[in-house]
Design a protein around this motif. Structure first.
Motif, short mmCIF file in Angstrom:
data_model
loop_
_atom_site.label_atom_id
_atom_site.label_comp_id
_atom_site.label_asym_id
_atom_site.label_seq_id
_atom_site.Cartn_x
_atom_site.Cartn_y
_atom_site.Cartn_z
N LEU A 218 0.82 -1.23 0.00
CA LEU A 218 0.00 0.00 0.00
C LEU A 218 0.85 1.27 0.00
N SER A 219 2.09 1.16 -0.50
CA SER A 219 2.97 2.34 -0.59
C SER A 219 2.80 2.96 -1.98
N TYR A 220 1.64 3.56 -2.21
CA TYR A 220 1.30 4.04 -3.55
C TYR A 220 2.19 5.19 -4.01
N GLU A 221 2.57 6.07 -3.09
CA GLU A 221 3.41 7.20 -3.48
C GLU A 221 4.80 6.73 -3.91
N LYS A 222 5.28 5.63 -3.35
CA LYS A 222 6.57 5.08 -3.76
C LYS A 222 6.43 4.28 -5.06
N ALA A 223 5.27 3.73 -5.28
CA ALA A 223 5.05 2.94 -6.51
C ALA A 223 4.96 3.83 -7.74
N LEU A 275 -0.07 2.52 -13.15
CA LEU A 275 0.22 3.92 -12.87
C LEU A 275 -1.07 4.68 -12.55
N ALA A 276 -2.10 4.46 -13.36
CA ALA A 276 -3.39 5.10 -13.10
C ALA A 276 -3.93 4.67 -11.75
N TYR A 277 -3.78 3.39 -11.44
CA TYR A 277 -4.29 2.86 -10.17
C TYR A 277 -3.59 3.51 -8.97
N VAL A 278 -2.26 3.60 -9.02
CA VAL A 278 -1.55 4.14 -7.84
C VAL A 278 -1.84 5.63 -7.68
N TYR A 279 -2.02 6.35 -8.79
CA TYR A 279 -2.37 7.76 -8.66
C TYR A 279 -3.80 7.91 -8.11
N GLN A 280 -4.67 6.99 -8.51
CA GLN A 280 -6.03 7.01 -7.97
C GLN A 280 -6.00 6.77 -6.46
N SER A 282 -3.56 7.22 -4.40
CA SER A 282 -2.85 8.28 -3.66
C SER A 282 -3.52 9.64 -3.81
N LYS A 283 -4.78 9.64 -4.30
CA LYS A 283 -5.60 10.85 -4.38
C LYS A 283 -4.96 11.92 -5.27
N GLN A 284 -4.51 11.48 -6.45
CA GLN A 284 -3.97 12.42 -7.43
C GLN A 284 -4.73 12.23 -8.74
N PRO A 285 -5.98 12.71 -8.79
CA PRO A 285 -6.84 12.42 -9.95
C PRO A 285 -6.32 12.96 -11.27
N LEU A 286 -5.68 14.13 -11.27
CA LEU A 286 -5.19 14.69 -12.53
C LEU A 286 -4.10 13.81 -13.13
N GLN A 320 -15.23 14.44 -12.29
CA GLN A 320 -16.36 14.73 -11.41
C GLN A 320 -15.89 14.89 -9.96
N SER A 321 -14.88 14.09 -9.56
CA SER A 321 -14.40 14.14 -8.17
C SER A 321 -13.73 15.46 -7.84
N ILE A 322 -13.22 16.16 -8.85
CA ILE A 322 -12.57 17.46 -8.60
C ILE A 322 -13.44 18.63 -9.04
N GLY A 323 -14.72 18.34 -9.30
CA GLY A 323 -15.66 19.41 -9.61
C GLY A 323 -15.65 19.90 -11.03
N GLN A 324 -14.97 19.21 -11.93
CA GLN A 324 -14.96 19.60 -13.35
C GLN A 324 -16.15 18.93 -14.05
N ILE A 325 -17.33 19.47 -13.80
CA ILE A 325 -18.57 18.83 -14.23
C ILE A 325 -18.68 18.79 -15.76
N ASN A 326 -18.32 19.87 -16.43
CA ASN A 326 -18.43 19.90 -17.89
C ASN A 326 -17.54 18.85 -18.55
N LEU A 327 -16.31 18.72 -18.03
CA LEU A 327 -15.42 17.71 -18.58
C LEU A 327 -15.92 16.31 -18.25
N ALA A 328 -16.48 16.15 -17.06
CA ALA A 328 -17.04 14.85 -16.69
C ALA A 328 -18.17 14.48 -17.64
N ALA A 329 -19.05 15.44 -17.92
CA ALA A 329 -20.16 15.18 -18.85
C ALA A 329 -19.64 14.83 -20.24
N GLN A 330 -18.60 15.52 -20.67
CA GLN A 330 -18.01 15.24 -21.99
C GLN A 330 -17.51 13.81 -22.09
N TYR A 331 -16.85 13.34 -21.05
CA TYR A 331 -16.28 11.99 -21.10
C TYR A 331 -17.36 10.91 -20.92
#
Length: 444
Positions: A218-223, A275-280, A282-286, A320-331
């Motif tokens: 569970l050391s996502y930041e190191k992964a 990579l996507a999983y560990v960023y997810q 570690s709360k780094q959605p961008l 959507q998690s970071i409040g970018q509703i328009n981009l969320a709707a687009q995707y």
């Protein structure tokens, strides 16, 4: 006469106890009681190692099985190996019988004698016994075995040239005793060796192994930086990794509570997904979005169209998690558009459902209704009666919120027809219809 006088001066048993209670501090009595409990426990429980015990792996008492001279001949090695296997079986039998202390006494004797067979044999035995110690919660034994492995590692890495097989065996052994730090350190040593030899494939496999260790602990930041490096390495050497995809190597990975497993040659898809999983995690959605965008491009190049709609959904959720509703709707819209042509109707319906919820949360009723109407058509096309029933329910709810009770009633009635066909949620729709009828009566 003197004896009689002495007895007369002694208090009776009861008064003696009272005297002790009044004169001895309570702390002393508690100490005496604890000591008595410890003695009783020692009499009932078998003895075992504690922090004050001598290290059983460093005992120098002569052993009858120890060879008189070295190096061993082939026949001597065979005889000693057979004898040690007997010790191993004897120890396992004791453990099975509930005598853990006795079992590890024998195993430690075996481990001391394994040294005569060389580092590879000793590492393998330490790995085996260490795994048993971990699963048996023998923490002190586990520490002693780990300490011995560290001593061997110090010897191995000082050798020139370093024996790669021994390093790999040590990595596996450290993983068996769940020593994360030493496991990663050994892998780093193997990684340096691969880089010096310009062995790109080995470098990729080792990075994958290190990344898996960090994830399992569970050391996502190191992964994350490990998988970033792995993804870049594969992108720069794509043809080489594509040609060797799925080839298995002896490098091992490890996790907290998981035995080592063979690591196959990594792929670009594998690296970017992790990579996507560990960023997810570690709360780094961008950064997770960036990894998924790259992964979508890879899937497109591989003509794997079925893997893209779920990725678009995940990206939408991140926005959507970071409040970018328009981009969320687009995707979400993109996920729907990509899913329908390849008949991923469940994925398409989910995308519409999430898209509708976005507009519904903002009380944008007209686009919400249009989306639910699209969902109705989709569920009919897919012959998904449960989905159709839920779509009618959602449309009815939206009309209720708009106070368009006549249209809400119509939707609930259609939902009830489907519910009767399914034999499911009939009472739910009946209650909805009853409530809407009451609302219509109030407004008329």
């Amino acid at each position: 006469m003197q004896n009689l006088m002495f007895r007369a001066q002694m208090p009776n048993r009861g008064s003696h106890i009272s005297f002790m209670r009044n004169s001895v501090p309570i702390g002393c009595l508690l100490f005496l009681w604890l000591c008595a409990g410890s003695i009783a426990s020692a009499q009932t429980n078998p003895p075992g190692l504690d922090q004050f015990s001598p290290n059983p792996l460093e005992i120098t008492t002569p052993d009858p099985l120890a060879p008189a001279s070295e190096p061993l001949s082939s026949s001597q090695r065979d005889e000693l190996t057979a004898a040690l296997e007997e010790l191993n079986l004897e120890a396992a039998a004791k453990l099975q019988a509930g005598d853990g202390a006795g079992a590890f006494d024998i195993w430690f004797r075996e481990l001391r004698l394994r040294r005569y067979l060389g580092q590879a044999a000793e590492i393998a035995a330490l790995s085996r016994v260490g795994s048993v110690a971990w699963s048996s919660s023998k923490n002190i034994e586990l520490q002693l075995i780990t300490k011995r492995l560290e001593a061997i590692y110090k010897q191995v890495k000082s050798q020139v040239p370093i024996e790669l097989d021994l390093l790999q065996a040590l990595a596996a052994a450290f993983s068996q005793v769940r020593a994360k730090g030493p496991t990663v350190e050994v892998y780093q040593q193997i990684l340096e060796n691969a880089r010096q030899n310009q062995d790109i494939l080995a470098e990729g496999r080792i990075l994958k192994a290190i990344g898996l260790i960090h994830i399992n602990w569970l050391s996502y930041e190191k992964a994350a930086p490990v998988y970033e490096e792995l993804a870049s390495l594969i992108q720069e050497n794509r043809a080489l990794f594509v040609a060797n995809a799925g080839v298995q190597n002896s490098v091992l990975s490890a996790g907290n509570g998981a035995p080592p497993q063979p690591v196959t040659a990594p792929t670009e898809v594998d690296a970017l997904r992790q990579l996507a999983y560990v960023y997810q995690q570690s709360k780094q959605p961008l950064k997770a979005i960036a990894a998924r965008e790259k992964l979508a491009s890879v899937y497109l190049n591989l003509q794997n169209s079925s893997a893209i709609p779920p990725l678009k959904m995940a990206i939408a959720t991140d926005y959507q998690s970071i409040g970018q509703i328009n981009l969320a709707a687009q995707y979400y819209q993109e996920a729907y558009n990509l899913a329908v042509p390849i008949q991923q109707y469940a994925q398409a319906s989910e995308a519409l459902d999430k898209l509708a919820l976005l507009y519904r949360a903002q009380k944008q009723w007209e686009p919400t209704l249009r989306i639910y109407q699209m969902q109705l058509l989709l569920e009919e096309r897919a012959y998904n009666w449960y989905g159709l029933m839920n779509a009618y329910d959602n449309i009815g709810q939206v009309y209720q919120e708009m106070k368009a009770y006549d249209k809400a009633l119509e939707s609930y009635q259609k939902g009830l027809e489907v519910a009767k066909r399914l034999g499911h949620r009939k009472e739910y729709f009946a209650k909805k219809i009853l409530k809407v009828n009451k609302q219509l009566q109030k407004t008329s």
